[in-house]
Design an enzyme around this catalytic site. Structure first.
Site, short mmCIF file in Angstrom:
data_model
loop_
_atom_site.label_atom_id
_atom_site.label_comp_id
_atom_site.label_asym_id
_atom_site.label_seq_id
_atom_site.Cartn_x
_atom_site.Cartn_y
_atom_site.Cartn_z
N LYS A 31 0.82 -1.22 -0.11
CA LYS A 31 -0.09 0.02 -0.12
C LYS A 31 0.80 1.30 -0.11
O LYS A 31 0.52 1.99 -0.75
CB LYS A 31 -1.03 0.04 1.21
CG LYS A 31 -1.83 -1.06 1.42
CD LYS A 31 -2.79 -0.88 2.83
CE LYS A 31 -2.16 -0.92 3.78
NZ LYS A 31 -1.43 -2.23 4.04
N THR A 32 1.98 1.46 0.85
CA THR A 32 2.66 2.52 0.89
C THR A 32 3.49 2.58 -0.35
O THR A 32 3.73 3.40 -0.70
CB THR A 32 3.54 2.30 2.26
OG1 THR A 32 2.60 2.18 3.36
CG2 THR A 32 4.48 3.63 2.52
N ASP A 214 -1.78 7.64 3.71
CA ASP A 214 -1.33 6.36 4.01
C ASP A 214 -2.09 5.91 5.75
O ASP A 214 -2.34 7.05 6.13
CB ASP A 214 0.30 6.29 4.41
CG ASP A 214 0.41 4.88 4.16
OD1 ASP A 214 -0.19 3.99 4.22
OD2 ASP A 214 2.00 4.63 4.28
N GLU A 215 -2.13 4.87 5.85
CA GLU A 215 -2.76 4.45 7.27
C GLU A 215 -4.20 5.03 7.42
O GLU A 215 -4.49 5.54 8.32
CB GLU A 215 -1.77 4.64 8.16
CG GLU A 215 -0.39 4.41 7.91
CD GLU A 215 -0.15 2.85 8.68
OE1 GLU A 215 -1.13 2.16 8.98
OE2 GLU A 215 0.92 2.33 8.44
N GLN A 245 -5.52 -3.18 10.87
CA GLN A 245 -4.39 -2.41 11.43
C GLN A 245 -4.89 -1.20 12.19
O GLN A 245 -4.00 -0.21 12.71
CB GLN A 245 -3.40 -2.16 10.66
CG GLN A 245 -2.46 -3.54 9.98
CD GLN A 245 -1.60 -3.11 9.41
OE1 GLN A 245 -0.59 -2.71 9.55
NE2 GLN A 245 -1.47 -3.40 7.92
N ARG A 598 4.97 -7.16 11.09
CA ARG A 598 6.20 -6.36 11.00
C ARG A 598 7.51 -7.62 10.69
O ARG A 598 8.55 -6.96 9.84
CB ARG A 598 6.74 -5.62 12.10
CG ARG A 598 5.89 -4.65 12.88
CD ARG A 598 5.28 -3.73 11.83
NE ARG A 598 3.74 -4.10 11.23
CZ ARG A 598 3.58 -3.59 10.03
NH1 ARG A 598 4.18 -2.87 9.15
NH2 ARG A 598 2.15 -4.16 9.73
N1 LIG Z 1 5.34 -5.51 -6.65
C1 LIG Z 1 5.98 -5.79 -5.68
N2 LIG Z 1 7.08 -6.41 -5.79
C2 LIG Z 1 8.07 -6.49 -4.74
N3 LIG Z 1 8.09 -6.12 -3.76
C3 LIG Z 1 7.05 -5.35 -3.46
C4 LIG Z 1 5.85 -4.91 -4.29
N4 LIG Z 1 4.94 -4.25 -3.59
C5 LIG Z 1 5.67 -4.05 -2.35
N5 LIG Z 1 6.84 -4.63 -2.26
C6 LIG Z 1 7.60 -4.60 -1.14
O1 LIG Z 1 6.79 -5.34 0.23
C7 LIG Z 1 7.26 -4.76 1.28
C8 LIG Z 1 5.67 -4.13 1.92
O2 LIG Z 1 5.38 -3.02 1.18
P1 LIG Z 1 4.52 -1.89 1.96
O3 LIG Z 1 5.34 -1.56 2.88
O4 LIG Z 1 4.21 -0.96 0.83
O5 LIG Z 1 3.38 -2.76 2.22
P2 LIG Z 1 2.00 -1.95 3.21
O6 LIG Z 1 0.72 -2.67 2.53
O7 LIG Z 1 2.10 -0.63 3.11
O8 LIG Z 1 2.26 -2.50 4.56
P3 LIG Z 1 1.83 -2.34 6.06
O9 LIG Z 1 0.19 -2.45 5.91
O10 LIG Z 1 2.51 -2.74 7.12
O11 LIG Z 1 2.02 -0.48 6.14
C9 LIG Z 1 8.05 -3.51 1.00
O12 LIG Z 1 9.41 -4.11 1.22
C10 LIG Z 1 7.82 -3.07 -0.53
O13 LIG Z 1 9.13 -2.74 -0.97
MG LIG Z 2 2.42 0.85 4.84
#
Ligand SMILES: Nc1ncnc2c1ncn2[C@@H]1O[C@H](COP(=O)(O)OP(=O)(O)OP(=O)(O)O)[C@@H](O)[C@H]1O
Ligand SMILES: [Mg+2]
Length: 671
Positions: A31-32, A214-215, A245, A598
């Site tokens: 997402k981030t 975000d969040e 979350q 995490r």
């Molecule tokens: N398409 C992709 N290919 C490879 N790696 C990815 C891809 N999308 C995200 N990632 C990697 O996966 C990990 C998690 O991504 P991110 O932090 O954006 O998730 P999130 O959904 O924001 O998590 P959270 O809910 O904990 O905030 C990061 O290391 C990111 O670089």
């Molecule tokens: Mg995130």
């Protein structure tokens, strides 16, 4: 990284520019990542100027990381003028320009919750910490629901609320007199201004043409209104979030905001992401199975291609000292065996108080560590002393800062003079600083008593003049010399060593002001407002060094670490007994879910058999959340009949078995 390396729903989320969008997805699904890459897409493909984009995250650290990540995708010229910040710093940016519309000057002070609590305790005429905290959080909840003191008085339907509402009114009047705002005001005031002044609203709608949030699940009513007002009828925004979350209900976060979006923006597009890129299948399975015990708001299932991974290690410890030793020993053994670095490890906990004993254990082994979400650097008394000068320079009407600065070090102004000053200011509704300049007051005190007070005021006025013209670091250094702060520290501390440590902290502050001032082109007054915000959720960022990360679960949100130790998995701690009593176990379970997710490669949960509380030993139960994880995914250690705490199977390398033998000396499993 190009769009090709993203999965199809991520790509769709990035390329959707024609209206409101919600990305709803579980932890680690990118997402981030969508937000950072969408910033690039907006600028390069969507014809947006960086100045017109605002990305809002939850913590300063997250904002910094986001800016860093975007900085890798684009050069600084393309990014010039972009806003990447927390809700609070966005509010501050806005208020710096618009404060006069609200009867505030642009250099208003920002009170941290400690100073705010002090005002409340004065109003309540009590020093009972718990009472003050309860009233303070009630007021905060009202503010987050956009209710002013008058509305609160009308709404109050029980004795407690009535007391809180009356306190709220006096508290707010005091803040206005000090030209000060608390953290909640930084978001509430912009919303109120937008609701009452269409011209200002239009100006900001025009400036911030695309919002990314975000969040999103942790926004409260006030923050949601800010988003809604800023995006207006155009509804150009991307919000990303995960209902599982949501962990800030206690601060007024309202998960209903997820549903509200759909209601308020009928054109809302919803995209789900289901592939997790962070964790092994076992870690994900554990997270999924824990959270499946909560009622579902939105259906989602996470999967990962990162392999099955190691089972979750669950370690029973004798007591908290043993727990700290065990974690440190296991960490060292793991590090030797896997040739990892200290920064690959995180120790996560429910409450700050749990950290102390771990700090000690880490220090004993000379393991470097960094704390987040603990007592902030900026909360240290010697730092707050110096900051009181900065606040006063920015805003001479800030009475709490006035008193602290005038008396640290003491400047020869007597208690009687101060009392007279206070009562004169009180009668006039003026600040202490303003009162000191009034003839009526001056006539009440003798020339000898008045002189040091006037010297002090002149000193501040002179610094105020120079603050916008000279580099921050050097000016503060000069100020410290002028007030003899170092000598005062050595005089007032019990030991030389304590004074040394404090003076070093002050020097760190000066270095920080200098660096930050140069990097962001900010003067002392702007920096003093920035600091107020940093103190809110986390400490100072110490950059990327090779150190074990220690963090509360709340402050770990959005982050990831290869190896995680989640400590204190016990009934009473996680879930917290207060939450259990108040029927808030679901929120605690979400906190557990945040903690588990995490971890990238390995996860260790620890719990104690007994713990010291108020000087007595108390037998405790392992957290119910442990039993919610599928037994096949767990390996138990330290329990009767289970493997010893550092197993021989793990200790393949010479060094690791050395560590294991060391460990067996430390712990003697209870059998
Ligand atoms: N398409 C992709 N290919 C490879 N790696 C990815 C891809 N999308 C995200 N990632 C990697 O996966 C990990 C998690 O991504 P991110 O932090 O954006 O998730 P999130 O959904 O924001 O998590 P959270 O809910 O904990 O905030 C990061 O290391 C990111 O670089
Ligand atoms: Mg995130």
């Amino acid at each position: 990284m190009s769009l090709l390396q993203l999965n199809p729903p991520q790509r769709a989320a990035i390329m959707s520019l024609d209206g409101p969008l919600l990305v709803l997805a579980g932890a680690g699904s990118g997402k981030t990542r969508v937000i950072t890459q969408k910033i690039e897409y907006l600028i390069r493909e969507g014809n947006y100027d960086a100045r017109n984009i605002a990305a809002i995250t939850f913590t300063n650290k997250a904002a910094r990381e986001m800016l860093e990540r975007v900085g890798k995708l684009m050069n600084s010229r393309e990014l010039k003028g972009i806003t990447v910040s927390t809700f609070h710093s966005l509010g501050m940016q806005l208020l710096r320009q618009e404060a006069p519309h609200l009867g505030y000057k642009p250099q208003f002070s920002i009170l941290d919750s400690y100073d705010a609590a002090k005002i409340i305790s004065d109003v309540l005429k009590t020093t009972h910490k718990d009472e003050v905290r309860k009233v303070q959080s009630r007021i905060s909840l009202w503010k987050n629901e956009l209710l002013g003191p008058d509305a609160a008085i009308v709404q109050a339907d029980n004795e407690f609320d009535r007391i809180c509402a009356m306190t709220y009114a006096s508290y707010q009047a005091t803040l206005t007199a000090y030209q000060a705002m608390d953290f909640d005001d930084l978001i509430r005031f912009p919303v109120e201004l937008f609701l009452s002044n269409a011209e200002v609203l239009q100006k900001w709608q025009h400036k911030l043409r695309y919002l990314l949030i975000d969040e999103y699940q942790d926004t409260n009513t006030c923050q949601y209104q800010l988003v809604k007002l800023l995006t207006g009828t155009r509804g150009m925004f991307t919000a990303v979030g995960d209902d599982d979350q949501s962990i800030y209900a206690w601060r007024g976060a309202n998960m209903e905001n997820l549903r509200l979006l759909q209601h308020d923006f009928p054109r809302l597009k919803v995209i789900k992401l289901e592939q997790n890129y962070r964790s092994t299948a076992r870690i994900l399975r554990a997270a999924n199975s824990v959270i499946s015990n909560n009622p579902k708001l939105f259906e989602k299932q996470l999967w990962s291609e990162l392999g099955l991974g190691e089972p979750i290690h669950v370690v029973q410890c004798k007591d908290e000292e043993h727990e700290a030793d065990v974690v440190v020993q296991r960490l060292l053994a793991h590090k030797f065996e896997h040739r990892t670095e200290f920064k690959d490890y995180a120790i996560l906990y429910r409450g700050n108080y749990q950290a102390r004993i771990f700090e000690q254990a880490l220090r004993n082994q000379r393991i470097p560590y960094q704390m987040a979400g603990g007592q902030s650097f900026f909360d240290k008394p010697e730092i707050k002393d110096v900051l009181s000068y900065l606040r006063l320079i920015a805003n001479p009407d800030d009475d709490p800062a006035f008193i602290r600065a005038l008396t640290t070090p003491k400047r020869g102004v007597g208690a009687t003079t101060l009392e007279k000053l206070g009562s004169w200011a009180g009668q006039r509704g003026n600040s202490l600083f303003a009162a000191a300049h009034e003839e009526g007051f001056q006539l009440q005190v003798g020339a000898a008593q008045l002189a040091p007070l006037q010297d002090f005021c002149r000193f501040i006025v002179n610094l105020e003049y120079r603050a916008t013209r000279e580099p921050a670091g050097e000016l503060v250094m000069e100020m410290l010399k002028a007030i003899g702060f170092e000598a005062w520290l050595y005089d007032s501390e019990d030991s030389q060593r304590a004074a040394e440590v404090k003076w070093k902290n002050v020097m760190d502050l000066v270095a920080w002001l200098q660096k930050k001032g140069e990097a962001d082109g900010k003067n002392l007054i702007e920096l003093s407002q920035t600091i107020a915000l940093i103190t809110m959720l986390e400490g100072r960022d110490e950059g990327e060094v090779d150190a074990v990360k220690m963090s509360t679960l709340h402050a770990s949100k959005g982050l990831e670490y290869p190896h995680v130790f989640l400590i204190g998995c016990e009934e009473g701690i996680l879930p917290h007994s207060e939450s259990v009593d108040n029927g808030m176990v679901e929120e605690e379970r979400r906190l557990m879910y945040v903690g588990i997710t995490r971890a990238q490669r390995s996860l260790t949960l620890t719990y104690c058999v007994k713990r010291r509380r108020a000087g007595e030993w108390l037998f405790v139960e392992p957290s119910r959340f442990i039993s919610e994880i599928n037994g096949d995914d767990i390996r138990h250690f330290g329990k009767p009949g289970a493997e010893p705490i550092v197993s021989k199977r793990e200790g393949k390398s010479k060094l690791a078995s050395l560590m294991a033998s060391l460990d067996s000396k430390v712990q003697k499993p209870e059998e």
